[in-house]
Design an enzyme around this catalytic site. Structure first.
Site, PDB file in Angstrom:
ATOM      1  N   LYS A 174      33.660  53.474 -36.623  1.00 37.49           N
ATOM      2  CA  LYS A 174      32.935  53.218 -35.364  1.00 37.49           C
ATOM      3  C   LYS A 174      31.777  52.258 -35.605  1.00 37.49           C
ATOM      4  O   LYS A 174      31.600  51.292 -34.873  1.00 37.49           O
ATOM      5  CB  LYS A 174      32.404  54.553 -34.811  1.00 37.49           C
ATOM      6  CG  LYS A 174      31.294  54.395 -33.779  1.00 37.49           C
ATOM      7  CD  LYS A 174      30.771  55.728 -33.269  1.00 37.49           C
ATOM      8  CE  LYS A 174      29.660  56.328 -34.067  1.00 37.49           C
ATOM      9  NZ  LYS A 174      28.305  55.797 -33.808  1.00 37.49           N
ATOM     10  N   ASN A 175      30.996  52.536 -36.653  1.00 35.73           N
ATOM     11  CA  ASN A 175      29.771  51.754 -36.841  1.00 35.73           C
ATOM     12  C   ASN A 175      30.026  50.356 -37.408  1.00 35.73           C
ATOM     13  O   ASN A 175      29.127  49.527 -37.425  1.00 35.73           O
ATOM     14  CB  ASN A 175      28.767  52.532 -37.716  1.00 35.73           C
ATOM     15  CG  ASN A 175      28.213  53.729 -36.959  1.00 35.73           C
ATOM     16  OD1 ASN A 175      28.409  53.840 -35.751  1.00 35.73           O
ATOM     17  ND2 ASN A 175      27.551  54.623 -37.660  1.00 35.73           N
TER      18      ASN A 175
ATOM     19  N   CYS B 199      16.099  59.213 -28.460  1.00 38.17           N
ATOM     20  CA  CYS B 199      17.271  60.066 -28.261  1.00 38.17           C
ATOM     21  C   CYS B 199      17.077  61.309 -29.091  1.00 38.17           C
ATOM     22  O   CYS B 199      16.069  61.440 -29.779  1.00 38.17           O
ATOM     23  CB  CYS B 199      18.551  59.323 -28.630  1.00 38.17           C
ATOM     24  SG  CYS B 199      18.666  58.926 -30.363  1.00 38.17           S
TER      25      CYS B 199
ATOM     26  N   ARG C 186      13.801  55.974 -31.686  1.00 38.76           N
ATOM     27  CA  ARG C 186      14.601  54.932 -32.356  1.00 38.76           C
ATOM     28  C   ARG C 186      14.161  53.546 -31.894  1.00 38.76           C
ATOM     29  O   ARG C 186      14.769  52.951 -31.017  1.00 38.76           O
ATOM     30  CB  ARG C 186      16.098  55.175 -32.135  1.00 38.76           C
ATOM     31  CG  ARG C 186      16.550  56.434 -32.842  1.00 38.76           C
ATOM     32  CD  ARG C 186      18.012  56.680 -32.710  1.00 38.76           C
ATOM     33  NE  ARG C 186      18.823  55.734 -33.431  1.00 38.76           N
ATOM     34  CZ  ARG C 186      20.152  55.712 -33.356  1.00 38.76           C
ATOM     35  NH1 ARG C 186      20.771  56.578 -32.601  1.00 38.76           N
ATOM     36  NH2 ARG C 186      20.842  54.824 -34.040  1.00 38.76           N
TER      37      ARG C 186
ATOM     38  N   ASP D 180      24.074  60.437 -41.534  1.00 32.80           N
ATOM     39  CA  ASP D 180      25.165  60.802 -40.614  1.00 32.80           C
ATOM     40  C   ASP D 180      26.028  61.947 -41.146  1.00 32.80           C
ATOM     41  O   ASP D 180      26.957  62.387 -40.459  1.00 32.80           O
ATOM     42  CB  ASP D 180      26.057  59.580 -40.310  1.00 32.80           C
ATOM     43  CG  ASP D 180      25.327  58.531 -39.483  1.00 32.80           C
ATOM     44  OD1 ASP D 180      24.278  58.857 -38.895  1.00 32.80           O
ATOM     45  OD2 ASP D 180      25.793  57.381 -39.426  1.00 32.80           O
TER      46      ASP D 180
ATOM     47  N   ARG E   1      32.372  60.532 -28.652  1.00 34.42           N
ATOM     48  CA  ARG E   1      31.746  59.226 -28.852  1.00 34.42           C
ATOM     49  C   ARG E   1      32.087  58.663 -30.225  1.00 34.42           C
ATOM     50  O   ARG E   1      32.103  57.451 -30.418  1.00 34.42           O
ATOM     51  CB  ARG E   1      30.220  59.350 -28.758  1.00 34.42           C
ATOM     52  CG  ARG E   1      29.741  59.740 -27.378  1.00 34.42           C
ATOM     53  CD  ARG E   1      28.249  59.724 -27.334  1.00 34.42           C
ATOM     54  NE  ARG E   1      27.782  58.445 -27.868  1.00 34.42           N
ATOM     55  CZ  ARG E   1      26.544  58.195 -28.244  1.00 34.42           C
ATOM     56  NH1 ARG E   1      25.625  59.135 -28.147  1.00 34.42           N
ATOM     57  NH2 ARG E   1      26.204  57.026 -28.712  1.00 34.42           N
TER      58      ARG E   1
HETATM   59  N1  EPU Z   1      13.904  51.692 -37.433  1.00 34.19           N
HETATM   60  C1  EPU Z   1      12.661  51.178 -37.135  1.00 34.19           C
HETATM   61  N2  EPU Z   1      12.609  50.000 -36.424  1.00 34.19           N
HETATM   62  C2  EPU Z   1      13.723  49.327 -36.036  1.00 34.19           C
HETATM   63  C3  EPU Z   1      14.996  49.854 -36.368  1.00 34.19           C
HETATM   64  C4  EPU Z   1      15.058  51.042 -37.067  1.00 34.19           C
HETATM   65  O1  EPU Z   1      11.640  51.755 -37.464  1.00 34.19           O
HETATM   66  O2  EPU Z   1      13.593  48.254 -35.426  1.00 34.19           O
HETATM   67  C5  EPU Z   1      13.997  52.952 -38.191  1.00 34.19           C
HETATM   68  C6  EPU Z   1      14.796  54.026 -37.445  1.00 34.19           C
HETATM   69  O3  EPU Z   1      13.985  54.720 -36.513  1.00 34.19           O
HETATM   70  C7  EPU Z   1      15.252  54.900 -38.593  1.00 34.19           C
HETATM   71  C8  EPU Z   1      15.537  53.872 -39.690  1.00 34.19           C
HETATM   72  O4  EPU Z   1      14.777  52.714 -39.346  1.00 34.19           O
HETATM   73  O5  EPU Z   1      14.224  55.754 -39.010  1.00 34.19           O
HETATM   74  C9  EPU Z   1      16.990  53.485 -39.861  1.00 34.19           C
HETATM   75  O6  EPU Z   1      17.564  53.169 -38.586  1.00 34.19           O
HETATM   76  P1  EPU Z   1      18.682  52.069 -38.413  1.00 34.19           P
HETATM   77  O7  EPU Z   1      18.128  50.930 -37.635  1.00 34.19           O
HETATM   78  O8  EPU Z   1      19.308  51.763 -39.723  1.00 34.19           O
HETATM   79  O9  EPU Z   1      19.722  52.807 -37.473  1.00 34.19           O
HETATM   80  P2  EPU Z   1      20.724  52.085 -36.484  1.00 34.19           P
HETATM   81  O10 EPU Z   1      21.098  50.782 -37.059  1.00 34.19           O
HETATM   82  O11 EPU Z   1      20.180  52.117 -35.102  1.00 34.19           O
HETATM   83  C10 EPU Z   1      22.953  52.934 -37.540  1.00 34.19           C
HETATM   84  C11 EPU Z   1      24.087  53.818 -37.127  1.00 34.19           C
HETATM   85  C12 EPU Z   1      23.609  55.256 -37.058  1.00 34.19           C
HETATM   86  C13 EPU Z   1      23.089  55.654 -38.447  1.00 34.19           C
HETATM   87  C14 EPU Z   1      21.970  54.690 -38.874  1.00 34.19           C
HETATM   88  C15 EPU Z   1      21.464  54.957 -40.274  1.00 34.19           C
HETATM   89  C16 EPU Z   1      25.427  52.386 -35.723  1.00 34.19           C
HETATM   90  C17 EPU Z   1      25.972  52.105 -34.389  1.00 34.19           C
HETATM   91  N3  EPU Z   1      24.575  53.405 -35.823  1.00 34.19           N
HETATM   92  O12 EPU Z   1      21.952  53.072 -36.527  1.00 34.19           O
HETATM   93  O13 EPU Z   1      24.762  56.031 -36.770  1.00 34.19           O
HETATM   94  O14 EPU Z   1      22.583  56.974 -38.417  1.00 34.19           O
HETATM   95  O15 EPU Z   1      22.457  53.337 -38.824  1.00 34.19           O
HETATM   96  O16 EPU Z   1      22.491  54.862 -41.208  1.00 34.19           O
HETATM   97  O17 EPU Z   1      25.780  51.732 -36.700  1.00 34.19           O
HETATM   98  C18 EPU Z   1      25.944  57.870 -35.939  1.00 34.19           C
HETATM   99  O18 EPU Z   1      27.007  57.239 -36.168  1.00 34.19           O
HETATM  100  O19 EPU Z   1      25.942  59.096 -35.658  1.00 34.19           O
HETATM  101  C19 EPU Z   1      24.665  57.181 -36.006  1.00 34.19           C
HETATM  102  C20 EPU Z   1      23.556  57.649 -35.447  1.00 34.19           C
END
Ligand code: EPU
Length: 419
Positions: free
Chosen positions: A22-23, A115, A120, A306, A398
């Site tokens: 998915k990701n 969320c 986030r 995850d 999802r």
């Molecule tokens: N963060 C910031 N600022 C930003 C972006 C992120 O402070 O601009 C922080 C977040 O709050 C968190 C950390 O950095 O504490 C890591 O977040 P990240 O941005 O890596 O998360 P994401 O890219 O939004 C993806 C996956 C998530 C998974 C995370 C971490 C997708 C669609 N989602 O989210 O997947 O938990 O990376 O590996 O790729 C799931 O599949 O259940 C899921 C939540």
């Protein structure tokens, strides 16, 4: 609203085929906006998050055709304003900002809120766009990025909780069409980032270093259409490994990439499970007694956030005290209250769950709060005495393709009650 009834105690035995990630699929589908030519993406899982992404792409003007796992997309012309109603349903829709900015030099998307897994923010994404030369405006709940031109630069994508996965994806997708060279320092090293980079390279992008902390992108004038097969879903695979650990006699996962799974297989082996690998298969078997674990979630190649909820479900039974600390999303513990309703003995201290194994959980009505929390409740239900009734299962749809059917194929006793 559908609910899932898990009748516990059925031993799991057999093989299960793991779906595409998915990701990986979500940003790869968004990346098709970077070209006017047709793209073909294979092994796209049938999930509601994927459906939302495809709807966003068609609302933006792309022609989208889907036949089982194959999706064809042709975005000859695109709009730059994403429709709020769909975008707000899925946080990952933020990853259309990068490709739209790269191609059209502007994009507007509604700003994602918090969320249940915590606050986030997307500040790192926005900082990256600004570094590439874009103006960023947040107005009336929307974020608008606009750049007369994008210029390559050096950007650091590391925040206080580590690197950002979708942030790295977004900057990479904008920078492939920027003028000059972009260096992303503190880049996320997740296999899903590498998969996106591989797709972009097939489209004609010049990218080096994906999978390391430094990604170097040399901008090109335009990208062309390409075909790509999405990597196996390592979190779905990890979830089925834990199912095998919780209730399995012997469970084999097919079509996996074992190299992406070592941060999950190693602790399971340490806990006492026997895991064997052959080609693209992994088999898990119990190996006598089970030991407690100490785990900390980290960005890849560390233990994934995850998988934290699913591991809590496993460690809730058995001997000894296990400890899991969440470093990526420190508030991602909504599943603990539900596991406690099933008889688990878990205390939360800050971002650390202290889990005292109990001999057995008991089935109860529980509420799914997010995707991985719902998976954890299904896993807990497999080992519980009696029936676990999981409400709000739209969360699980999802991110897991037919989890109930796949578990039933290997011996579980799960019913889906349609609303
Ligand atoms: N963060 C910031 N600022 C930003 C972006 C992120 O402070 O601009 C922080 C977040 O709050 C968190 C950390 O950095 O504490 C890591 O977040 P990240 O941005 O890596 O998360 P994401 O890219 O939004 C993806 C996956 C998530 C998974 C995370 C971490 C997708 C669609 N989602 O989210 O997947 O938990 O990376 O590996 O790729 C799931 O599949 O259940 C899921 C939540």
């Amino acid at each position: 609203m559908d609910k899932i009834l898990v009748h516990g105690g059925a031993p799991l035995k057999g093989s299960v085929r793991i779906s595409g990630s998915k990701n990986s699929a979500l940003p790869i589908l968004a990346a098709t906006l970077l070209t006017r030519e047709p793209c073909v993406i294979q092994r796209v899982p049938d999930l509601s998050d994927i459906h939302y992404m495809l709807t966003i792409l068609s609302e933006l003007g792309a022609e989208v055709e889907r036949a089982s796992g194959t999706v064809q997309i042709k975005a000859e012309k695109v709009l730059t304003d994403a429709p709020y109603d769909i975008v707000r349903k899925m946080r990952a829709s933020v990853c259309i900002l990068g490709p739209l900015l790269g191609r059209e030099k502007e994009a507007t998307v509604s700003l994602p809120g918090g969320c249940v897994i915590g606050d986030r923010p997307i500040d790192l994404h926005l900082r990256g766009f600004e570094a590439l030369g874009a103006a960023v405006r947040v107005q009336a709940g929307n974020v608008k990025v606009l750049a007369p031109e994008l210029r390559g630069t050096t950007i650091n994508m590391r925040g206080k909780f580590g690197s950002t996965v979708l942030g790295t994806d977004n900057i990479m997708m904008a920078a492939v069409l920027a003028e000059g060279t972009t260096v992303i320092d503190g880049a996320a090293e997740e296999p899903e980032v590498v998969d996106l980079a591989n797709f972009l390279i097939k489209m004609g992008a010049k990218i080096e270093g994906a999978g390391t902390r430094r990604i170097i992108i040399e901008g090109v004038k335009e990208l062309h259409g390409a075909e790509h097969t999405v990597i196996p879903d390592r979190i779905e695979a990890g979830t089925f490994l834990v199912a095998g650990a919780i209730a399995g006699e012997e469970v084999t996962l097919q079509k996996v990439n074992a190299a992406h799974l070592t941060s999950i297989t190693e602790p399971l082996q340490k806990a006492g499970y026997h895991i064997t690998t052959a080609a693209d298969r992994l088999t898990i078997r119990p190996n006598g007694s089970r030991k407690p674990l100490e785990l900390e979630t980290e960005p890849f190649p560390g233990f994934p956030t995850d998988m934290q909820a699913q591991m809590c479900a496993l460690l809730a039974t058995g001997e000894g005290i296990s400890v899991i600390t969440e470093h990526v999303f420190p508030q991602r513990f909504m599943h603990l209250a539900e596991l406690k309703r099933m008889g688990a003995d878990i205390e939360l201290e800050g971002a650390t769950a202290i889990i005292k194994g109990v001999p057995q959980l008991s089935g109860a009505p529980v509420m799914a709060s997010d995707l991985r929390a719902s998976a954890a409740l299904v896993l807990a239900g497999l080992q519980a005495d009696g029936t676990t009734e999981i409400n709000r299962v739209y969360h699980i749809d999802r991110g897991y393709e037919s989890i109930d059917d796949k578990l039933n194929q290997i011996g579980a006793n799960i019913e889906r009650v349609k609303a």
